[in-house]
Design a protein around this motif. Structure first.
Motif, PDB file in Angstrom:
ATOM      1  N   ASP A 616       0.995  -0.980  -0.025  1.00 47.08           N
ATOM      2  CA  ASP A 616       0.439  -0.141  -0.072  1.00 47.08           C
ATOM      3  C   ASP A 616       0.969   1.452   0.258  1.00 47.08           C
ATOM      4  N   GLN A 617       1.911   0.854   0.804  1.00 51.22           N
ATOM      5  CA  GLN A 617       3.311   2.242   0.577  1.00 51.22           C
ATOM      6  C   GLN A 617       3.491   2.594  -0.404  1.00 51.22           C
ATOM      7  N   LYS A 618       3.943   1.573  -1.087  1.00 52.41           N
ATOM      8  CA  LYS A 618       4.550   1.830  -2.315  1.00 52.41           C
ATOM      9  C   LYS A 618       3.565   1.968  -3.778  1.00 52.41           C
ATOM     10  N   ILE A 619       2.941   2.132  -3.237  1.00 55.77           N
ATOM     11  CA  ILE A 619       1.275   3.230  -4.357  1.00 55.77           C
ATOM     12  C   ILE A 619       0.419   4.278  -3.843  1.00 55.77           C
ATOM     13  N   SER A 620       0.945   4.040  -2.611  1.00 55.39           N
ATOM     14  CA  SER A 620       0.515   5.582  -2.016  1.00 55.39           C
ATOM     15  C   SER A 620       0.601   6.133  -3.063  1.00 55.39           C
ATOM     16  N   GLU A 621      -1.004   7.541  -2.792  1.00 58.33           N
ATOM     17  CA  GLU A 621      -0.219   9.024  -4.041  1.00 58.33           C
ATOM     18  C   GLU A 621       1.014   9.601  -3.176  1.00 58.33           C
ATOM     19  N   ASP A 622       1.219  10.022  -2.389  1.00 53.32           N
ATOM     20  CA  ASP A 622       2.206  10.462  -1.758  1.00 53.32           C
ATOM     21  C   ASP A 622       3.557  10.068  -2.322  1.00 53.32           C
ATOM     22  N   ASN A 623       3.510   8.403  -2.427  1.00 51.30           N
ATOM     23  CA  ASN A 623       5.175   7.902  -2.793  1.00 51.30           C
ATOM     24  C   ASN A 623       5.112   7.430  -4.306  1.00 51.30           C
ATOM     25  N   LEU A 624       3.736   8.218  -5.359  1.00 51.68           N
ATOM     26  CA  LEU A 624       4.414   7.576  -6.687  1.00 51.68           C
ATOM     27  C   LEU A 624       4.112   9.182  -6.939  1.00 51.68           C
ATOM     28  N   SER A 625       3.969   9.824  -6.328  1.00 52.62           N
ATOM     29  CA  SER A 625       3.903  11.941  -7.058  1.00 52.62           C
ATOM     30  C   SER A 625       3.491  11.629  -8.130  1.00 52.62           C
ATOM     31  N   VAL A 626       2.068  10.886  -8.095  1.00 50.02           N
ATOM     32  CA  VAL A 626       1.847  10.817  -9.252  1.00 50.02           C
ATOM     33  C   VAL A 626       1.841  11.854 -10.794  1.00 50.02           C
ATOM     34  N   HIS A 627       2.181  13.103 -10.146  1.00 47.22           N
ATOM     35  CA  HIS A 627       2.197  13.704 -11.517  1.00 47.22           C
ATOM     36  C   HIS A 627       3.287  14.212 -11.555  1.00 47.22           C
ATOM     37  N   ARG A 628       4.406  14.271 -10.997  1.00 52.95           N
ATOM     38  CA  ARG A 628       5.691  14.508 -11.656  1.00 52.95           C
ATOM     39  C   ARG A 628       6.358  12.943 -12.491  1.00 52.95           C
ATOM     40  N   LEU A 629       5.675  11.596 -11.884  1.00 51.18           N
ATOM     41  CA  LEU A 629       6.452  10.773 -12.130  1.00 51.18           C
ATOM     42  C   LEU A 629       6.077  10.141 -13.770  1.00 51.18           C
ATOM     43  N   PRO A 630       7.496   9.757 -14.524  1.00 53.05           N
ATOM     44  CA  PRO A 630       7.099   9.745 -16.006  1.00 53.05           C
ATOM     45  C   PRO A 630       5.980   8.251 -15.974  1.00 53.05           C
ATOM     46  N   LYS A 631       5.043   8.372 -16.893  1.00 52.58           N
ATOM     47  CA  LYS A 631       4.041   7.185 -17.029  1.00 52.58           C
ATOM     48  C   LYS A 631       4.175   5.793 -17.305  1.00 52.58           C
ATOM     49  N   ASN A 632       6.182   5.983 -17.818  1.00 56.38           N
ATOM     50  CA  ASN A 632       5.885   4.101 -17.894  1.00 56.38           C
ATOM     51  C   ASN A 632       6.886   3.763 -16.634  1.00 56.38           C
ATOM     52  N   GLU A 633       7.413   4.954 -15.843  1.00 55.93           N
ATOM     53  CA  GLU A 633       7.672   4.486 -14.554  1.00 55.93           C
ATOM     54  C   GLU A 633       7.062   3.994 -13.680  1.00 55.93           C
ATOM     55  N   LEU A 634       5.821   5.201 -13.925  1.00 56.48           N
ATOM     56  CA  LEU A 634       4.234   4.640 -12.883  1.00 56.48           C
ATOM     57  C   LEU A 634       4.571   2.959 -12.738  1.00 56.48           C
ATOM     58  N   CYS A 635       3.791   3.276 -14.397  1.00 55.50           N
ATOM     59  CA  CYS A 635       3.361   1.685 -15.235  1.00 55.50           C
ATOM     60  C   CYS A 635       4.616   0.559 -14.460  1.00 55.50           C
ATOM     61  N   GLU A 636       5.676   0.787 -14.041  1.00 60.02           N
ATOM     62  CA  GLU A 636       6.498  -0.193 -13.616  1.00 60.02           C
ATOM     63  C   GLU A 636       6.036  -0.511 -12.383  1.00 60.02           C
ATOM     64  N   ILE A 637       5.779   0.739 -11.298  1.00 59.72           N
ATOM     65  CA  ILE A 637       6.354   0.664 -10.182  1.00 59.72           C
ATOM     66  C   ILE A 637       4.160  -0.044  -9.556  1.00 59.72           C
ATOM     67  N   ILE A 638       3.549  -0.112 -10.733  1.00 55.81           N
ATOM     68  CA  ILE A 638       2.171  -0.498 -10.447  1.00 55.81           C
ATOM     69  C   ILE A 638       1.828  -2.207 -10.673  1.00 55.81           C
ATOM     70  N   LEU A 639       2.738  -2.260 -11.780  1.00 50.98           N
ATOM     71  CA  LEU A 639       3.275  -3.837 -12.733  1.00 50.98           C
ATOM     72  C   LEU A 639       4.147  -4.690 -11.501  1.00 50.98           C
ATOM     73  N   SER A 640       4.598  -4.071 -10.506  1.00 48.94           N
ATOM     74  CA  SER A 640       5.573  -4.653  -9.862  1.00 48.94           C
ATOM     75  C   SER A 640       5.110  -5.074  -8.501  1.00 48.94           C
ATOM     76  N   VAL A 641       3.928  -3.946  -8.026  1.00 53.01           N
ATOM     77  CA  VAL A 641       2.910  -4.414  -6.816  1.00 53.01           C
ATOM     78  C   VAL A 641       1.888  -5.566  -7.482  1.00 53.01           C
ATOM     79  N   ILE A 642       1.568  -5.403  -8.906  1.00 54.11           N
ATOM     80  CA  ILE A 642       0.825  -6.146  -9.126  1.00 54.11           C
ATOM     81  C   ILE A 642       1.343  -7.986  -9.012  1.00 54.11           C
ATOM     82  N   SER A 643       2.632  -7.880  -9.779  1.00 57.43           N
ATOM     83  CA  SER A 643       3.280  -9.291  -9.629  1.00 57.43           C
ATOM     84  C   SER A 643       3.668  -9.694  -8.360  1.00 57.43           C
TER      85      SER A 643
END
Ligand SMILES: C[S@@+](CC[C@H](N)C(=O)[O-])C[C@H]1O[C@@H](n2cnc3c(N)ncnc32)[C@H](O)[C@@H]1O
Length: 784
Positions: A616-643
């Motif tokens: 949860d922490q890994k993918i929290s809004e704060d942690n991801l800083s959604v607006h700043r992270l490039p989309k592909n990186e964001l995508c990678e993090i979420i995908l790693s959580v799914i795995s």
């Protein structure tokens, strides 16, 4: 001509009724009344006569509405403006700033049409607004005056200074309402006789709510107005409504004597003061009006909207009836705090989320007032209704209706000859609770087909399947050890576990039984039906068990856990406490958590929770800083959580003692954990889509790996739904929401050309048609 009541239902009838969940009447059983113009021509008003005692126990009598022809789901059958209505006094300060005090129309932010007097611009309200007349003028029946000001609301003078202070807090000089009331008689502002002040005083003297008195007052004034031949302003429509109103049931014989006493006392005061010179409005009519409001009034609701869905709600074409299904966005609950462990059902996290006023979100209804709607009151109640009623809301429709206008709509297909019913109460409760609620609030014992059915499925809405049932074997390898009172002969039980207090109170009783039950058991109020009726032994055992588990949960070594897993612990405790009070209605067994084995499971749960938390922490809004992270990186993090989630789910299923643990210790809860993990998996996928990471690979195509993940997500949903149906077969609301979620997910896959079936799995997943059928046929969701 009135015909007799049909014979009481025999077995065949019963079965038919319970499968169709509506009562069907044949032509010869009914006395048809004249068609009433302003209802849909598809409705017919009929009369069933009370015939014998035997019949009256099983069948309803009185007026009912039936379908004159087949009617589609979603058709509006009736739109009705209240005969009279009021805003709720308890919230009047809040309400009067947002809704017109006369017709409850909602004020919009930029609305210039509301005057200072909180009344909207509406021709019909002009007299109300103009009126500065005091009550003595009105009661004098001055002909000139009557001609000049014919509106029935003329007598309510909102210009009374005292009332403005009291109700609208204008130029407030006293801090406290009570002070104002105390000073009422001596105040300089003391009113010389406006209706509001009279009513306030009567409300105080008699201990009756001000809004109830105001509604009685408004109704009686309107009756007086409509029944006056000279009043050409009163339309044919109003007069028919008045006749209907006068014929509504009062249930005077059933109403509690204390209530009746207060109604009579208030009516006497009304007659002595406000209706002194009005011949038509006699004491009995006033008392009857109180009773009619009690038994027949409907709430006026204002729709509050929550979870934003304007951009994401999807529309699905349903070819069979060429209409569209609007599903709210069940997936948008965002993850706010890393400390929150989410329910797999995606229920909004906090109450404040529900109060969000964004205008294009999902609805939550708040009662703002009450009105009497004589035509809507013709609809009988059913616990599995085929129609629903709702306040017309500005926000939902472009039509000009709002406020005190409600409409009745079919919620499923209705066949010719079927009775048309709405529900007066929350139908997601077991029979005993529904009946009790109707008895205490409306004074009748419900005789709808669901209440008359003797199948457990119909009776309990919230129940666990009994562990001794063969179905539960799927989840349980050793059953008998889990139960304290189970004997071998009970092992094939097909019953349900319900809270103990529901086992023995008021399930299929008639009015007489309820009365008897009340006197035998000295039951005075609704609260007396609660927990005190347990066996002492049961109670002690449950308590000891709970204390034991509670201690475990509060193990000092897990102090870290205590601070971070607050939500989970609460769920834990609540669950344990709840099941400790549940037992099977058939075999009498009761869940008994085996504590020693529980230790190991607790440990497992703790670890699991920690992993969930870190994810949860890994993918929290704060942690991801959604607006700043490039989309592909964001995508990678979420995908790693799914795995990772995928890995945990697998390891949980493969865990050696999972089987043992799931069978003996809180099997439902164990599944809940698994659901939670799978739910999280799915919500991660959705998050991925919502954050604008459409899983596209280099060639602008969704990669095989990702397609596999999405399909797995859908498979999880299908599995979860299957399990939910087995373990909680009567959790209709949750199952229904689940269907909607799945449909939404499916649509989302469709948009991306992804098939729901995984190549390596042979089992077929739930199809779109399955979901649509189930939603419309079983759960009355309108599919348009
Ligand atoms: C609003 S009225 C409905 C019209 C009513 N049937 C009539 O003849 O005036 C509500 C009353 O109808 C009766 N009623 C409605 N639904 C019922 C049900 N499911 N079972 C038994 N009586 C019902 C009760 O007497 C209730 O107080």
């Amino acid at each position: 001509m009135m015909t007799t009541c049909p014979p009481s239902h025999d077995e065949d009838n019963k079965q038919e009724a319970s499968s169709q969940r509506v009562q069907n009447y044949s032509t010869k059983e009914l006395d048809r009344k004249e068609h009433v113009d302003f209802m849909s021509p598809k409705i017919e008003l009929c009369l069933i006569q009370k015939d014998s005692l035997e019949h009256s126990l099983y069948r309803k009598f009185g007026r009912i509405l039936i379908a004159r022809e087949d009617i589609d789901a979603g058709e509006i059958l009736l739109i009705e403006k209240a005969y009279a209505s009021v805003l709720h006094q308890s919230d009047i300060h809040f309400n009067s700033h947002r809704f017109c005090v006369v017709c409850q129309k909602k004020k919009r932010n930029d609305d210039q049409s509301f005057g200072e007097d909180k009344i909207c611009v509406n021709d019909g309200h002009n007299n109300f607004r103009k009126s500065k007349t005091s009550i003595s003028d009105v009661s004098s029946k001055d002909d000139d005056h009557a001609n000049e000001e014919r509106d029935w609301m003329i007598c309510e003078d909102v210009n009374c200074k005292l009332l403005r202070k009291l109700i609208y807090r204008e130029n407030e000089t006293v801090d406290d309402e009570n002070n104002l009331l105390l000073n009422y008689n001596n105040s300089d502002d003391s009113c010389d006789g406006c209706v509001y002040c009279f009513l306030t005083r009567i409300a105080e003297e008699c201990g009756v709510e001000f809004s109830l008195l105001l509604l009685v007052y408004r109704i009686c004034r309107k009756i007086e107005f409509d029944s006056n031949d000279k009043n050409c302003d009163s339309t044919f429509y109003d007069r028919i409504k008045m006749e209907n109103l006068m014929s509504l049931q009062t249930h005077k014989d059933e109403i509690y004597p204390e209530h009746l006493f207060l109604f009579r006392k208030s009516s006497e005061r009304l007659k002595q003061t406000l209706f002194k010179n009005d011949e038509l409005i006699d004491l009995e009519l006033l008392v009857d009006t109180f009773c009619r409001i009690f038994v027949n009034a409907h709430s006026i609701t204002h729709t509050r909207w929550w979870w934003n869905s304007s951009n994401t709600s999807s529309t699905v074409e349903n070819n069979s009836n060429n209409s569209s299904l609007i599903i709210n966005n069940f997936f948008t609950t965002s993850i706010r705090s890393p400390n929150t462990v989410y329910s797999p059902f995606f229920i909004p996290i906090s109450h404040s989320d529900r109060e969000d006023h964004t205008e294009n979100s999902c609805a939550d209804f708040r009662e703002i007032g009450t009105g009497l709607f004589p035509m809507v009151s013709m609809f009988d109640h059913s616990c599995s209704p085929n129609c629903s009623f709702q306040t017309f809301d500005d926000l939902k429709s472009n039509m000009s209706y709002s406020g005190n206008v409600i409409y009745v709509q079919t919620v499923k297909k209705v066949k010719k000859g079927e009775e048309l019913c709405i529900s007066y109460i929350d139908i997601m409760n077991p029979t005993s609770i529904r009946r009790r609620e109707l008895w205490y609030s409306k004074y009748f014992v419900c005789k709808c087909s669901r209440c008359m059915s003797d199948t457990e499925e119909e009776r309990y809405v919230r129940a666990y399947k009994c562990h001794n049932s063969p179905m539960m074997k799927e989840f349980s390898s050793s059953t008998s050890r889990s139960f304290s009172n189970a004997s071998t002969k009970d092992l094939q039980c097909d019953g349900y576990l319900v809270p103990i207090y529901q086992c023995n109170t008021l399930s299929g009783e008639t009015k007489t039984d309820i009365r008897e039950y009340q006197s035998k058991n000295h039951v005075d109020s609704e609260t007396d039906f609660n927990i005190e009726h347990f066996d002492e032994e049961d109670y002690d055992k449950a308590l000891a068990m709970f204390e034991d588990i509670y201690e475990n949960v509060h193990d000092p070594e897990c102090s870290e856990l205590n601070s971070t897993h607050h939500d989970q612990r609460e769920i834990d405790e609540e669950f344990i406490q709840k099941v400790s009070y549940w037992k099977c209605t058939k075999c009498d067994c009761k869940i008994d958590a085996a504590l020693q084995e529980g230790e190991a499971f607790m440990e497992f749960e703790r670890k699991l929770n920690q992993v969930i938390l870190s994810l949860d922490q890994k993918i929290s809004e704060d942690n991801l800083s959604v607006h700043r992270l490039p989309k592909n990186e964001l995508c990678e993090i979420i995908l790693s959580v799914i795995s990772e989630l995928d890995g945990i789910i697998q390891s949980m299923l493969e865990l050696d003692n999972y089987q043992i643990l799931s069978s003996r210790i809180r099997p439902h809860f164990n599944h809940y954990l698994l659901f939670q993990l799978k739910g999280k998996y799915i919500s991660m996928l959705i998050k991925l889509f919502e954050k604008g990471c459409p899983l596209l690979g280099e060639a602008n195509k969704i990669s095989e790996k990702h397609i596999g993940m999405i399909q797995k997500g859908y498979q999880y949903l299908s599995d979860m739904m299957h399990s939910v149906k087995i373990v909680f077969p009567t959790y209709h609301t949750e199952i229904m929401l689940f269907h909607c979620k799945m449909l939404k997910y499916l649509m989302w896959m469709k948009e991306n050309d992804i098939s729901p079936n995984r190549v390596e799995r042979e089992e077929t997943v739930v199809t779109e048609q399955d979901l649509l059928n189930s939603l419309t046929d079983q759960y009355n969701v309108i599919v348009k």
